[in-house]
Design a protein around this motif. Structure first.
Motif, PDB file in Angstrom:
ATOM      1  N   ASP A  76       0.851  -1.189   0.000  1.00  0.00           N
ATOM      2  CA  ASP A  76       0.000   0.000   0.000  1.00  0.00           C
ATOM      3  C   ASP A  76       0.882   1.232   0.000  1.00  0.00           C
ATOM      4  OD1 ASP A  76      -2.592  -1.249   0.141  1.00  0.00           O
ATOM      5  OD2 ASP A  76      -2.071  -1.811   2.203  1.00  0.00           O
ATOM      6  N   ARG A  80      -2.998   3.717  -3.177  1.00  0.00           N
ATOM      7  CA  ARG A  80      -2.822   2.661  -4.171  1.00  0.00           C
ATOM      8  C   ARG A  80      -2.382   1.356  -3.500  1.00  0.00           C
ATOM      9  NH1 ARG A  80      -1.790   2.489  -9.811  1.00  0.00           N
ATOM     10  NH2 ARG A  80      -1.935   4.741  -9.848  1.00  0.00           N
ATOM     11  N   VAL A  82      -0.863  -2.243  -4.408  1.00  0.00           N
ATOM     12  CA  VAL A  82      -0.162  -2.906  -5.507  1.00  0.00           C
ATOM     13  C   VAL A  82       0.027  -4.381  -5.160  1.00  0.00           C
ATOM     14  CG1 VAL A  82       1.936  -2.943  -6.897  1.00  0.00           C
ATOM     15  CG2 VAL A  82       1.053  -0.760  -6.024  1.00  0.00           C
ATOM     16  N   THR A 123       5.169  -8.290 -10.614  1.00  0.00           N
ATOM     17  CA  THR A 123       4.249  -7.167 -10.432  1.00  0.00           C
ATOM     18  C   THR A 123       3.741  -6.798 -11.814  1.00  0.00           C
ATOM     19  OG1 THR A 123       6.022  -5.540 -10.663  1.00  0.00           O
ATOM     20  CG2 THR A 123       5.499  -6.274  -8.423  1.00  0.00           C
ATOM     21  N   GLY A 127       1.659   0.594 -10.980  1.00  0.00           N
ATOM     22  CA  GLY A 127       1.918   0.383  -9.553  1.00  0.00           C
ATOM     23  C   GLY A 127       3.096  -0.539  -9.331  1.00  0.00           C
ATOM     24  N   LEU A 130       6.247   1.338  -9.935  1.00  0.00           N
ATOM     25  CA  LEU A 130       6.471   2.233  -8.806  1.00  0.00           C
ATOM     26  C   LEU A 130       7.059   1.476  -7.609  1.00  0.00           C
ATOM     27  CD1 LEU A 130       6.081   5.080  -7.623  1.00  0.00           C
ATOM     28  CD2 LEU A 130       3.782   4.369  -6.934  1.00  0.00           C
ATOM     29  N   VAL A 131       6.491   0.336  -7.287  1.00  0.00           N
ATOM     30  CA  VAL A 131       6.984  -0.463  -6.152  1.00  0.00           C
ATOM     31  C   VAL A 131       8.429  -0.882  -6.382  1.00  0.00           C
ATOM     32  CG1 VAL A 131       6.751  -2.716  -5.030  1.00  0.00           C
ATOM     33  CG2 VAL A 131       4.753  -1.277  -5.340  1.00  0.00           C
TER      34      VAL A 131
END
Length: 173
Positions: A76, A80, A82, A123, A127, A130-131
Protein backbone atom coordinates in the motif's frame (compact mmCIF):
# COMPACT_ATOMS: atom_id res chain seq x y z
CA UNK A 1 31.22 -43.51 10.66
CA UNK A 2 31.45 -43.77 14.44
CA UNK A 3 28.71 -45.28 16.59
CA UNK A 4 27.86 -41.77 17.88
CA UNK A 5 27.57 -40.45 14.31
CA UNK A 6 25.39 -43.40 13.30
CA UNK A 7 23.12 -42.80 16.28
CA UNK A 8 22.72 -39.11 15.41
CA UNK A 9 22.04 -39.95 11.75
CA UNK A 10 19.41 -42.53 12.74
CA UNK A 11 17.58 -40.11 15.02
CA UNK A 12 17.88 -36.70 13.33
CA UNK A 13 16.47 -37.75 9.96
CA UNK A 14 15.19 -35.52 7.14
CA UNK A 15 11.74 -37.05 7.63
CA UNK A 16 11.70 -36.01 11.29
CA UNK A 17 12.92 -32.50 10.37
CA UNK A 18 10.20 -32.11 7.71
CA UNK A 19 7.51 -33.34 10.12
CA UNK A 20 8.62 -31.00 12.93
CA UNK A 21 9.13 -27.91 10.77
CA UNK A 22 5.86 -28.53 8.93
CA UNK A 23 4.08 -28.70 12.27
CA UNK A 24 5.63 -25.41 13.36
CA UNK A 25 4.94 -23.50 10.14
CA UNK A 26 1.58 -24.98 9.24
CA UNK A 27 0.02 -24.79 5.78
CA UNK A 28 -0.55 -21.01 5.68
CA UNK A 29 1.60 -18.00 6.51
CA UNK A 30 0.67 -14.37 7.08
CA UNK A 31 2.39 -11.23 8.25
CA UNK A 32 1.88 -7.49 8.24
CA UNK A 33 1.14 -4.82 7.95
CA UNK A 34 4.83 -3.95 8.07
CA UNK A 35 6.59 -0.76 7.05
CA UNK A 36 8.23 -1.05 3.63
CA UNK A 37 10.28 1.04 1.26
CA UNK A 38 12.55 3.97 1.96
CA UNK A 39 11.61 5.66 5.21
CA UNK A 40 8.67 3.30 5.64
CA UNK A 41 6.70 5.22 3.01
CA UNK A 42 4.64 2.12 2.19
CA UNK A 43 3.17 -0.76 4.12
CA UNK A 44 2.89 -4.38 3.12
CA UNK A 45 0.81 -7.36 4.12
CA UNK A 46 1.28 -10.91 2.96
CA UNK A 47 -0.66 -14.16 3.02
CA UNK A 48 0.55 -17.38 1.55
CA UNK A 49 0.25 -21.10 1.14
CA UNK A 50 3.03 -23.45 2.16
CA UNK A 51 3.75 -26.24 -0.31
CA UNK A 52 5.14 -29.71 0.33
CA UNK A 53 8.33 -29.51 2.38
CA UNK A 54 11.35 -31.50 1.23
CA UNK A 55 14.19 -32.70 3.41
CA UNK A 56 17.60 -33.99 2.44
CA UNK A 57 20.46 -35.44 4.43
CA UNK A 58 23.65 -33.49 3.68
CA UNK A 59 25.84 -35.74 5.85
CA UNK A 60 25.39 -37.80 9.02
CA UNK A 61 24.70 -34.69 11.14
CA UNK A 62 23.43 -32.07 8.64
CA UNK A 63 19.97 -31.87 7.14
CA UNK A 64 18.32 -29.25 4.95
CA UNK A 65 14.61 -28.63 4.77
CA UNK A 66 13.26 -26.72 1.77
CA UNK A 67 9.98 -24.87 2.36
CA UNK A 68 8.13 -23.71 -0.79
CA UNK A 69 5.72 -20.80 -0.32
CA UNK A 70 3.36 -19.02 -2.72
CA UNK A 71 2.98 -15.56 -1.18
CA UNK A 72 0.44 -12.90 -2.16
CA UNK A 73 1.82 -9.53 -1.05
CA UNK A 74 -0.08 -6.26 -1.10
CA UNK A 75 1.99 -3.08 -0.96
CA UNK A 76 0.00 0.00 0.00
CA UNK A 77 1.46 3.30 -1.19
CA UNK A 78 -0.90 6.11 -0.30
CA UNK A 79 -4.29 5.19 -1.71
CA UNK A 80 -2.82 2.66 -4.17
CA UNK A 81 -2.70 -1.08 -3.36
CA UNK A 82 -0.16 -2.91 -5.51
CA UNK A 83 -0.36 -6.72 -5.71
CA UNK A 84 2.87 -8.71 -5.82
CA UNK A 85 3.05 -12.42 -6.61
CA UNK A 86 6.01 -14.01 -4.81
CA UNK A 87 7.11 -17.61 -5.19
CA UNK A 88 9.90 -18.70 -2.92
CA UNK A 89 11.70 -21.58 -1.33
CA UNK A 90 13.26 -21.09 2.09
CA UNK A 91 16.21 -23.32 2.97
CA UNK A 92 16.51 -24.24 6.65
CA UNK A 93 19.80 -25.85 7.64
CA UNK A 94 19.97 -28.10 10.68
CA UNK A 95 22.89 -29.77 12.45
CA UNK A 96 22.46 -32.50 15.04
CA UNK A 97 24.91 -33.70 17.65
CA UNK A 98 24.89 -35.99 20.62
CA UNK A 99 24.84 -34.03 23.88
CA UNK A 100 27.93 -34.35 26.11
CA UNK A 101 26.06 -36.54 28.61
CA UNK A 102 24.92 -38.74 25.68
CA UNK A 103 21.29 -38.90 26.82
CA UNK A 104 19.84 -36.73 24.05
CA UNK A 105 20.48 -35.26 20.61
CA UNK A 106 20.57 -31.50 20.16
CA UNK A 107 19.57 -29.97 16.81
CA UNK A 108 20.95 -26.53 16.02
CA UNK A 109 19.28 -24.34 13.39
CA UNK A 110 21.44 -22.31 10.99
CA UNK A 111 20.81 -18.59 10.96
CA UNK A 112 18.67 -17.83 7.92
CA UNK A 113 20.04 -15.22 5.55
CA UNK A 114 19.03 -13.71 2.20
CA UNK A 115 20.96 -16.43 0.34
CA UNK A 116 18.70 -19.08 1.90
CA UNK A 117 15.64 -17.74 0.08
CA UNK A 118 15.17 -18.42 -3.63
CA UNK A 119 12.63 -15.81 -4.71
CA UNK A 120 10.76 -14.81 -7.85
CA UNK A 121 8.43 -11.81 -7.79
CA UNK A 122 5.98 -10.52 -10.34
CA UNK A 123 4.25 -7.17 -10.43
CA UNK A 124 2.20 -5.55 -13.16
CA UNK A 125 1.08 -2.14 -14.27
CA UNK A 126 2.26 1.29 -13.24
CA UNK A 127 1.92 0.38 -9.55
CA UNK A 128 4.33 -2.51 -10.05
CA UNK A 129 6.87 -0.21 -11.69
CA UNK A 130 6.47 2.23 -8.81
CA UNK A 131 6.98 -0.46 -6.15
CA UNK A 132 10.13 -1.75 -7.86
CA UNK A 133 11.60 1.76 -8.26
CA UNK A 134 10.89 2.88 -4.70
CA UNK A 135 12.94 0.17 -3.10
CA UNK A 136 14.47 -3.24 -3.54
CA UNK A 137 11.28 -5.29 -3.45
CA UNK A 138 13.00 -8.69 -3.32
CA UNK A 139 15.29 -7.58 -0.46
CA UNK A 140 12.28 -6.25 1.49
CA UNK A 141 10.40 -9.53 1.08
CA UNK A 142 13.46 -11.56 2.08
CA UNK A 143 13.98 -9.36 5.14
CA UNK A 144 10.42 -9.90 6.40
CA UNK A 145 10.40 -13.63 5.58
CA UNK A 146 13.68 -14.08 7.51
CA UNK A 147 12.10 -12.37 10.53
CA UNK A 148 8.93 -14.46 10.27
CA UNK A 149 10.73 -17.81 9.96
CA UNK A 150 13.32 -16.94 12.62
CA UNK A 151 10.55 -16.09 15.08
CA UNK A 152 8.90 -19.46 14.48
CA UNK A 153 12.19 -21.38 14.79
CA UNK A 154 13.08 -19.52 18.02
CA UNK A 155 9.72 -20.25 19.66
CA UNK A 156 9.57 -22.34 22.86
CA UNK A 157 7.80 -25.10 20.92
CA UNK A 158 10.63 -25.20 18.36
CA UNK A 159 13.29 -25.22 21.08
CA UNK A 160 11.55 -28.23 22.67
CA UNK A 161 11.59 -30.09 19.34
CA UNK A 162 15.35 -29.49 18.96
CA UNK A 163 16.07 -31.62 22.03
CA UNK A 164 15.46 -35.28 21.24
CA UNK A 165 15.71 -37.64 24.21
CA UNK A 166 17.29 -40.96 23.31
CA UNK A 167 14.55 -42.87 25.17
CA UNK A 168 11.90 -41.13 23.04
CA UNK A 169 13.96 -41.48 19.88
CA UNK A 170 14.46 -45.22 20.30
CA UNK A 171 10.67 -45.66 20.15
CA UNK A 172 10.34 -43.91 16.79
CA UNK A 173 13.76 -44.11 15.11
Amino acid sequence: MSDRDALVAAIATPERAVRDISGLIGDRVAFGPVAAGPGGMASATAVGVVGKLRGRQVDHARTEVHVPVQLDVTVDIGARAVPVDARMTVRIGLEACLAPDADHVVVEVDEIGPGDIALETKTSGIGGVLVRRLGNLDAEIRHHVIGYVTEILDSPEARDLRRIDLDEASDIA
